[in-house]
Scaffold this active site. Structure first.
Site, PDB file in Angstrom:
ATOM      1  CD  GLU A  67       3.711  -4.640   6.659  1.00  0.00           C
ATOM      2  OE1 GLU A  67       2.261  -5.212   6.578  1.00  0.00           O
ATOM      3  OE2 GLU A  67       3.978  -4.141   5.689  1.00  0.00           O
ATOM      4  CG  HIS A 136       6.450   5.940   2.310  1.00  0.00           C
ATOM      5  ND1 HIS A 136       5.002   5.586   1.766  1.00  0.00           N
ATOM      6  CD2 HIS A 136       7.032   5.032   2.024  1.00  0.00           C
ATOM      7  CE1 HIS A 136       4.944   4.418   1.244  1.00  0.00           C
ATOM      8  NE2 HIS A 136       6.219   3.917   1.427  1.00  0.00           N
TER       9      HIS A 136
HETATM   10  C1  TPP Z   1       2.240  -2.073   4.557  1.00  0.00           C
HETATM   11  C2  TPP Z   1       3.173  -1.799   3.627  1.00  0.00           C
HETATM   12  N1  TPP Z   1       4.304  -2.587   3.955  1.00  0.00           N
HETATM   13  C3  TPP Z   1       5.264  -2.395   2.918  1.00  0.00           C
HETATM   14  C4  TPP Z   1       5.203  -1.304   2.037  1.00  0.00           C
HETATM   15  C5  TPP Z   1       6.506  -1.140   1.117  1.00  0.00           C
HETATM   16  N2  TPP Z   1       6.240  -1.491  -0.323  1.00  0.00           N
HETATM   17  C6  TPP Z   1       5.834  -0.708  -1.143  1.00  0.00           C
HETATM   18  S1  TPP Z   1       5.196  -1.350  -2.795  1.00  0.00           S
HETATM   19  C7  TPP Z   1       5.415  -2.719  -2.081  1.00  0.00           C
HETATM   20  C8  TPP Z   1       5.176  -3.974  -2.953  1.00  0.00           C
HETATM   21  C9  TPP Z   1       3.648  -4.173  -3.198  1.00  0.00           C
HETATM   22  O1  TPP Z   1       3.570  -5.026  -4.151  1.00  0.00           O
HETATM   23  P1  TPP Z   1       2.237  -4.988  -4.929  1.00  0.00           P
HETATM   24  O2  TPP Z   1       1.114  -4.941  -3.904  1.00  0.00           O
HETATM   25  O3  TPP Z   1       2.344  -6.278  -5.727  1.00  0.00           O
HETATM   26  O4  TPP Z   1       2.212  -3.938  -5.963  1.00  0.00           O
HETATM   27  P2  TPP Z   1       3.058  -3.587  -7.271  1.00  0.00           P
HETATM   28  O5  TPP Z   1       4.209  -2.615  -6.751  1.00  0.00           O
HETATM   29  O6  TPP Z   1       3.530  -4.943  -7.618  1.00  0.00           O
HETATM   30  O7  TPP Z   1       2.250  -2.825  -8.343  1.00  0.00           O
HETATM   31  C10 TPP Z   1       6.088  -2.819  -1.094  1.00  0.00           C
HETATM   32  C11 TPP Z   1       6.722  -3.943  -0.281  1.00  0.00           C
HETATM   33  C12 TPP Z   1       4.288  -0.568   1.902  1.00  0.00           C
HETATM   34  N3  TPP Z   1       4.146   0.556   1.229  1.00  0.00           N
HETATM   35  N4  TPP Z   1       3.263  -0.837   2.932  1.00  0.00           N
END
Ligand code: TPP
Ligand code: MG
Lengths: 334, 329
Positions: A67, A136
């Protein structure tokens, strides 16, 4: 300019926002959208769905989960001739970019003695009500509205969802556009030629004589519903939609309170240090002698928003709590 | 290092993974039925990571996880009935209904959440490890996060800090190839995640996250060196989520074929096939295991159903600690 052959079309708040994005991308080749999952996923709230296919990956840019980097890059690109629209999934995650927004976007113009402009738009979802719990469900519009150098928009109506983006892009300053998650599915009708709207003033959404209900963003539908309930109980409330938290249109607020002599401010932020506190202070400063009753505030309870449904409801401003506060202010206790 | 895995161990691994799989499937149903709300992220397909890693830990160790943490919590020993009640928003839940699916905490298992800010758990884990080191404890903090988290500044800041101060923390990246709908290759200039850890002078290994025994072996080895005071380590666990990112995901970004090909490597099917071939398991044994797991889940759901709602008057409870005892470790 509304054309004479314009018709009313049914749409949702989300689609109105998407139309605004599409139009902006079509109108100016310098405009591009970047953020997490705006492209292939279709936007975390499906606002940008379909835009990747239409405009390609150069202009609908999926970013890494970084971000601070991509918001900062938006600032840099704006500084250097582009017109970026940066989407931060939600205001909760914008905290990772707070430094770039507050220390760069808001200051560069001033620090440089007026040499630079930052024509940047940052869009982010905000608000609670979907049982997403404490990380959230933030409502931090008021924090951003604290910062000189930023402009802060909170569209509530379909017209504003459709029209604020163009005005924000035309503005040479960094503009933050908050999209309340509770509004995306709102349906209604919109003129087919709806376009840019002013972003320097509040709006009277319902005229009334006995009380001013002052709200913004996701609280507008609730304030309007409360006004209807109050009307049924013989209380005529005016509903003011702030629309823009910075710069704040104090004149419209004061004019309303001069007429109604009473005010209830509805704000999803926490009460302490809330934007509602700022509104209250302005009314006290500028309309003190017009007030017939203390100003009331309906804000979120002072607690990180809980997951459990009944607790989340209890934590947030509800129609019933607005009605109760309004009745107290006009002196008709339930 | 452990001796060659025994039959009992295999059965325990299988049971552990099956519990998670069935728990997740039940959670999806209950979401459909409106019993569970908010965001729900399931770890179906990734069970080998949870089970393999948690089997390598002892009671004194700490765990920090993400919003996709039901499996981690279950494998760590957090009771399924408390987790289910939490997701029902009931007062009997492990966080009294305040946290929900994304925020499971259990101090008695040193399970420090359920963090829903991507990479938000890494600084926390670094600090837990710092305290353990300063207090001379021989505990290891295990920090689980996704491939998406490696793009965040906090990942890099923590890699550096933990390595610099030689903190007893094990960073475990569950690389399921996607962060929501964005593939790793579209967000990382360097997709070798171990290279990133090594650039901070941290030993790193890539492990087959679909093979529970391989995960356990790698985790045991890493935990041993971390516990011995050799500084932090990084493991990349190659895995895959079989289901959508959350309940709001149309899965526009990946091919069904890709999902199907990963399903051929289902960690549960792989282990049970292996056990059957080796004569350690037969159909009867498997169905006995299934009914044992189902019974435990039925009980968890019944517990959650029977749970109570916290009184609304308690809304602002626990915003601040009020008693000195709260400050205890
Ligand atoms: C700082 C932040 N940015 C965006 C999000 C929204 N978000 C939630 S899960 C996710 C994907 C994360 O992917 P990863 O770290 O690969 O974990 P996975 O869901 O694949 O287990 C996003 C973009 C968030 N929760 N926190
Ligand atoms: Mg991932």
């Amino acid at each position: 300019m509304p054309g004479s052959d314009a018709v009313m079309v049914r749409t949702t708040w989300r689609e109105a926002m998407r139309s605004a994005l599409r139009e902006a991308l079509q109108a100016d080749p310098r405009v591009f959208l970047m953020g997490e999952d705006v492209g292939r996923y279709g936007g975390c709230y499906a606002v940008s769905r379909g835009l990747l296919e239409e405009f390609g990956p150069e202009r609908i840019r999926d970013t890494p989960l970084s971000e601070s980097a991509f918001v900062g890059a938006g600032i840099g690109a704006a500084l250097n001739g582009m017109r970026p629209i940066v989407e931060v999934m939600t205001v909760n995650f914008s905290l990772l970019a707070l430094d770039q927004i507050v220390n760069n976007a808001a200051t560069l113009r001033h620090m440089s003695g007026g040499q630079f402009a930052i024509p940047l738009v940052i869009r982010m979802a905000t608000g609670a009500g979907r049982q997403l719990a404490a990380q959230h469900s933030h409502s931090l519009e008021g924090w951003y509205a604290h910062v000189p150098g930023l402009k802060v928009l909170c569209p509530a109506t379909l017209e504003d969802a459709r029209g604020m983006l163009a005005s924000a892009l035309a503005d040479p300053n960094p503009v933050i556009l908050f999209e309340h998650v509770g509004l995306y599915n709102v349906e209604g009708t919109l003129r087919s030629d709806a376009g840019a709207v002013p972003i320097d003033r509040a709006a009277v959404r319902r005229a009334g004589t006995q009380l001013s209900l002052i709200a913004y963003g996701g609280m507008i539908p609730r304030a309007l519903e409360a006004a209807e309930k109050l009307a049924a109980q013989g209380i005529d409330a005016e509903v003011i939609d702030l629309r823009v938290l910075r710069p704040l249109d104090t004149a419209t607020l004061v004019a309303s309170v001069r007429k109604t002599h009473r005010a209830v401010i509805v704000d999803e932020g926490w009460r302490s240090g809330s934007f509602a506190a700022e509104i209250s202070a302005r009314l006290v400063e500028e309309a003190f002698y017009d007030l017939d009753a203390p100003i009331a505030r309906v804000c979120s309870a002072e607690v990180p928003i809980p997951y459990a449904r009944h607790m989340e409801i209890a934590a947030l401003p509800q129609v019933e709590t607005i009605v109760r506060a309004a009745r107290e202010v006009v002196g008709t206790h339930a | 290092m452990t001796a060659a895995p025994s039959l009992d161990d295999d059965l325990a691994r299988l049971r552990g993974m099956l519990r998670i799989r069935r728990f997740e499937e039940r959670a999806a149903e209950l979401y459909g039925a409106g019993k569970i709300r908010g965001f729900l992220h399931l770890c179906v397909g990734e069970e080998a990571v949870a089970v393999g890693v948690m089997r390598a830990l002892t009671e004194v160790d700490a765990v920090v996880s993400t919003y996709r943490e039901h499996g981690h919590a279950l494998a760590r020993g957090v009771p399924p009935d408390r987790i289910m009640a939490e997701m029902f928003g009931k007062a009997e839940g492990c966080c009294r209904g305040r946290g929900g699916s994304m925020h499971l905490f259990d101090a008695s298992h040193r399970f420090y959440g359920g963090n829903a800010i991507v990479a938000g758990g890494l600084p926390l884990a670094t600090g837990l490890a710092l305290a353990d080191k300063m207090l001379g404890r021989r505990a290891v903090t295990v920090c689980l996060f996704g491939d998406g988290a490696v793009a965040e500044g906090e990942f890099h800041e923590c890699m550096n800090l933990a390595a610099l101060w030689r903190l007893p923390v094990l960073f475990l990246c569950e690389n399921n190839l996607y962060a929501m709908g964005t593939a790793l290759a579209l967000t990382e200039s360097q997709v070798d995640l171990c290279a990133k850890a090594r650039s901070y002078d941290m030993p790193a290994d890539r492990v087959d996250g679909m093979d529970v025994t391989a995960v356990e072996r790698a985790a045991l080895a890493a935990v041993a060196t971390v516990r011995a005071g050799d500084g932090p380590r990084f493991l990349e666990l190659a895995t895959y989520r079989f289901r959508a990112h959350s309940m709001f995901d149309a899965e526009l970004y990946r091919e069904k074929r890709e999902v199907e090909s990963w399903k051929l490597r289902d960690p549960i099917a792989s282990l049970s096939t292996l056990m059957k071939l080796g004569g350690a398991l037969d159909e009867a044994g498997l169905s006995a295991l299934e009914s044992e797991v189902a019974a435990e889940l039925d009980a968890a759901v019944a517990f959650a159903e029977a749970g109570t709602l916290e009184p609304v008057d308690d809304l602002t409870r626990d915003v601040y600690a009020t008693e000195a005892s709260d400050a205890r470790q």
